[in-house]
Design a protein around this motif. Structure first.
Motif, PDB file in Angstrom:
ATOM      1  N   LEU A  60       1.002  -1.147  -0.070  1.00  0.00           N
ATOM      2  CA  LEU A  60       0.051  -0.065  -0.060  1.00  0.00           C
ATOM      3  C   LEU A  60       1.039   1.341   0.086  1.00  0.00           C
ATOM      4  O   LEU A  60       1.679   1.496   0.776  1.00  0.00           O
ATOM      5  N   SER A  61       0.679   1.981  -0.977  1.00  0.00           N
ATOM      6  CA  SER A  61       1.471   3.169  -1.055  1.00  0.00           C
ATOM      7  C   SER A  61       0.670   4.451  -0.864  1.00  0.00           C
ATOM      8  O   SER A  61      -0.702   4.542  -1.360  1.00  0.00           O
ATOM      9  N   VAL A  62       1.097   5.384   0.207  1.00  0.00           N
ATOM     10  CA  VAL A  62       0.092   6.479   0.617  1.00  0.00           C
ATOM     11  C   VAL A  62       1.074   7.763   0.400  1.00  0.00           C
ATOM     12  O   VAL A  62       2.011   8.031   1.156  1.00  0.00           O
ATOM     13  N   SER A  63       0.710   8.485  -0.406  1.00  0.00           N
ATOM     14  CA  SER A  63       1.144   9.920  -0.863  1.00  0.00           C
ATOM     15  C   SER A  63       0.144  11.031  -0.323  1.00  0.00           C
ATOM     16  O   SER A  63      -0.847  11.048  -0.922  1.00  0.00           O
ATOM     17  N   ALA A  64       0.914  11.960   0.655  1.00  0.00           N
ATOM     18  CA  ALA A  64      -0.161  13.059   0.729  1.00  0.00           C
ATOM     19  C   ALA A  64       0.878  14.278   1.175  1.00  0.00           C
ATOM     20  O   ALA A  64       1.953  14.460   1.540  1.00  0.00           O
ATOM     21  N   ILE A  65       0.044  15.538   1.019  1.00  0.00           N
ATOM     22  CA  ILE A  65       0.762  16.718   1.400  1.00  0.00           C
ATOM     23  C   ILE A  65       0.422  16.936   2.921  1.00  0.00           C
ATOM     24  O   ILE A  65      -0.884  16.624   3.377  1.00  0.00           O
ATOM     25  N   ALA A  66       1.278  17.260   3.928  1.00  0.00           N
ATOM     26  CA  ALA A  66       1.203  17.606   5.220  1.00  0.00           C
ATOM     27  C   ALA A  66       0.802  16.557   6.100  1.00  0.00           C
ATOM     28  O   ALA A  66       0.319  16.854   7.248  1.00  0.00           O
ATOM     29  N   ALA A  67       0.531  15.367   5.653  1.00  0.00           N
ATOM     30  CA  ALA A  67      -0.060  14.340   6.495  1.00  0.00           C
ATOM     31  C   ALA A  67       1.048  13.052   6.644  1.00  0.00           C
ATOM     32  O   ALA A  67       0.895  12.547   7.775  1.00  0.00           O
ATOM     33  N   THR A  68       1.882  13.057   5.829  1.00  0.00           N
ATOM     34  CA  THR A  68       3.060  11.891   5.796  1.00  0.00           C
ATOM     35  C   THR A  68       4.405  12.239   6.081  1.00  0.00           C
ATOM     36  O   THR A  68       5.251  11.598   5.480  1.00  0.00           O
ATOM     37  N   ASP A  69       4.321  13.351   6.566  1.00  0.00           N
ATOM     38  CA  ASP A  69       5.752  13.975   6.743  1.00  0.00           C
ATOM     39  C   ASP A  69       6.643  13.601   7.968  1.00  0.00           C
ATOM     40  O   ASP A  69       7.698  14.577   8.282  1.00  0.00           O
ATOM     41  N   SER A  70       6.298  12.923   8.864  1.00  0.00           N
ATOM     42  CA  SER A  70       6.986  12.386  10.167  1.00  0.00           C
ATOM     43  C   SER A  70       6.847  11.034  10.510  1.00  0.00           C
ATOM     44  O   SER A  70       5.764  10.576  10.319  1.00  0.00           O
ATOM     45  N   ALA A  71       7.843  10.753  11.384  1.00  0.00           N
ATOM     46  CA  ALA A  71       7.697   9.301  11.793  1.00  0.00           C
ATOM     47  C   ALA A  71       6.651   9.140  12.928  1.00  0.00           C
ATOM     48  O   ALA A  71       5.757   7.805  12.613  1.00  0.00           O
ATOM     49  N   ASP A  72       6.311  10.148  13.362  1.00  0.00           N
ATOM     50  CA  ASP A  72       5.194   9.897  14.428  1.00  0.00           C
ATOM     51  C   ASP A  72       3.845   9.690  13.732  1.00  0.00           C
ATOM     52  O   ASP A  72       2.946   8.945  14.332  1.00  0.00           O
ATOM     53  N   LYS A  73       3.496  10.449  12.920  1.00  0.00           N
ATOM     54  CA  LYS A  73       2.361  10.335  12.110  1.00  0.00           C
ATOM     55  C   LYS A  73       2.311   9.201  11.319  1.00  0.00           C
ATOM     56  O   LYS A  73       1.276   8.403  11.518  1.00  0.00           O
ATOM     57  N   ASN A  74       3.322   8.793  10.707  1.00  0.00           N
ATOM     58  CA  ASN A  74       3.401   7.540  10.053  1.00  0.00           C
ATOM     59  C   ASN A  74       3.101   6.369  10.824  1.00  0.00           C
ATOM     60  O   ASN A  74       2.586   5.245  10.425  1.00  0.00           O
ATOM     61  N   LYS A  75       3.635   6.252  12.033  1.00  0.00           N
ATOM     62  CA  LYS A  75       3.422   5.269  12.929  1.00  0.00           C
ATOM     63  C   LYS A  75       1.968   5.117  13.418  1.00  0.00           C
ATOM     64  O   LYS A  75       1.417   4.016  13.136  1.00  0.00           O
ATOM     65  N   GLU A  76       1.231   6.110  13.481  1.00  0.00           N
ATOM     66  CA  GLU A  76      -0.160   6.087  13.688  1.00  0.00           C
ATOM     67  C   GLU A  76      -1.077   5.535  12.829  1.00  0.00           C
ATOM     68  O   GLU A  76      -1.905   4.990  12.686  1.00  0.00           O
ATOM     69  N   HIS A  77      -0.564   6.145  11.206  1.00  0.00           N
ATOM     70  CA  HIS A  77      -1.200   5.796  10.177  1.00  0.00           C
ATOM     71  C   HIS A  77      -1.079   4.480   9.912  1.00  0.00           C
ATOM     72  O   HIS A  77      -1.936   3.561   9.413  1.00  0.00           O
ATOM     73  N   SER A  78       0.163   4.030  10.005  1.00  0.00           N
ATOM     74  CA  SER A  78       0.351   2.496   9.817  1.00  0.00           C
ATOM     75  C   SER A  78      -0.348   1.506  10.671  1.00  0.00           C
ATOM     76  O   SER A  78      -1.045   0.376   9.918  1.00  0.00           O
ATOM     77  N   ALA A  79      -0.429   2.017  12.127  1.00  0.00           N
ATOM     78  CA  ALA A  79      -1.393   1.147  12.836  1.00  0.00           C
ATOM     79  C   ALA A  79      -2.645   0.727  12.490  1.00  0.00           C
ATOM     80  O   ALA A  79      -3.509  -0.362  12.260  1.00  0.00           O
ATOM     81  N   LYS A  80      -3.226   2.088  12.170  1.00  0.00           N
ATOM     82  CA  LYS A  80      -4.713   1.974  11.567  1.00  0.00           C
ATOM     83  C   LYS A  80      -4.936   1.277  10.183  1.00  0.00           C
ATOM     84  O   LYS A  80      -5.865   0.598   9.918  1.00  0.00           O
ATOM     85  N   LEU A  81      -4.021   1.421   9.337  1.00  0.00           N
ATOM     86  CA  LEU A  81      -4.069   0.849   7.996  1.00  0.00           C
ATOM     87  C   LEU A  81      -3.719  -0.467   8.076  1.00  0.00           C
ATOM     88  O   LEU A  81      -4.437  -1.529   7.429  1.00  0.00           O
TER      89      LEU A  81
END
Length: 118
Positions: A60-81
């Motif tokens: 799954l590839s996720v590209s976004a403006i201002a939503a995927t620009d930090s490890a902390d954000k992506n850790k949360e996104h990853s868990a939900k996805l």
């Protein structure tokens, strides 16, 4: 204006319109973006090798403006996805990979210009 692309060796029949709508809703909620701004594509039936195995898998590839620009954000996104994909597709976590790409507004074109100017 996030872009989500699911690539998999699972057959096309595993991906109904309902599944794509659910994935869209999940990704939108996860990224805190409106569903009407999401761009989704599902590419099933691909020849895929993951970790040396042709067993069912998903990238799954996720590209976004201002939503995927930090490890902390992506850790949360990853868990939900991962929770969504394991539940909906019945795959173990080791057969799923999520790639995050941070986009800048000047990298996304729309309406004959780029998002920086919209």
């Amino acid at each position: 204006m996030p872009f989500v692309e699911l690539q998999t060796n699972l057959p096309a029949g595993a991906f109904t319109d309902d599944f794509v709508k659910k994935l869209c809703a999940c990704a939108a909620a996860t990224l805190n973006k409106p569903e009407e701004r999401m761009n989704m594509v599902v590419k099933p039936g691909l020849p895929m090798l993951m970790a040396g195995s042709f067993s069912p898998c998903v990238m799954l590839s996720v590209s976004a403006i201002a939503a995927t620009d930090s490890a902390d954000k992506n850790k949360e996104h990853s868990a939900k996805l991962f929770e969504f994909l394991t539940r909906e597709l019945g795959l173990p976590e080791d057969r799923i990979v999520v790639l995050f790409h941070a986009l800048q507004p000047h990298q996304v074109g729309k309406k004959g210009t780029v998002m920086s100017f919209l």
